[in-house]
Design a protein around this motif. Structure first.
Motif: not given
Ligand code: NI
Length: 208
Positions: A79, A85-86, A172
């Motif tokens: 997201f 992290i993304c 996630h």
């Molecule tokens: Ni993430």
């Protein structure tokens, strides 16, 4: 804030433990064969991941899995509000695309699929995807459409609301999926895999 952090860390640890177990189960249902292959991907190859979907890209166009048939795909679920992290993983995919020869990179479609369709509208994805590789396609949809694609790819995500924050975050799972032209899973890369690890693995997989 601290509680949220702890919850996030616990969730990430749980996912890291649970996913390999889940995949180990699927792997375990097949006959074990000794393979000298040390590729990152080999333990995951052949696992039933993926399936049909209908989503909307960052230009507001309807996109389905059929649009990418015949191409290799690098797919990541996340997201755009994700703080760490993304963006790291999307940056990693961008680095892999740059490290591959132009001939190989041209055969791969990098795709980001939102697990936060509420905030990740096509317009907001439009602004987000330009931070990464120029050929990235960002996909979002209705919550039903996102739930369906998450299920197909066995993606875990959950909204987390902390009373000290006005906004929510989303826990996630974090895997970069490498899918073949016929949508078969060729590799799954983890947070610890470096762009070079992934590039080498993909080069080996595309050579055959
Ligand atoms: Ni993430």
């Amino acid at each position: 804030m601290k509680i949220l952090k702890i919850i996030q860390i616990i969730a990430i640890i749980l996912v890291l433990i649970a996913l390999p177990l889940a995949f180990g189960y699927y792997q375990g249902t097949k006959t074990q064969e000794a393979k000298p292959d040390n590729s990152v991907a080999s333990p995951m190859a052949g696992v039933a991941i993926g399936g049909p979907y209908t989503l909307i890209d960052q230009d507001g166009q309807v996109r389905t899995d059929e649009d990418f048939k015949g191409e290799y795909k690098l797919i990541y679920f996340g997201f755009s509000y994700c703080p760490a992290i993304c963006p790291t993983e999307l940056q990693k995919m961008t680095a892999v695309m740059a490290q591959l020869t132009p001939e190989l990179a041209a055969q791969i479609q990098p795709i980001f699929i939102s697990v936060d369709p509420e905030r990740d509208t096509p317009e907001s994805l439009k602004g987000y995807m330009i931070l990464f590789h120029e050929r990235f396609i960002g996909l979002t949809g209705t919550s039903e459409q996102i739930d369906a694609v998450k299920k197909a790819y066995r993606v875990y995500s959950r909204k987390v609301q902390d009373e000290t924050m006005s906004d929510y975050t989303v826990d996630h799972s974090s895997y970069i999926y490498f899918m073949g032209p016929d949508d078969q899973l060729l590799g799954m890369y983890r947070i610890k895999d470096t762009p070079m690890d992934i590039t080498k693995d993909i080069m080996g997989l595309m050579k055959d």
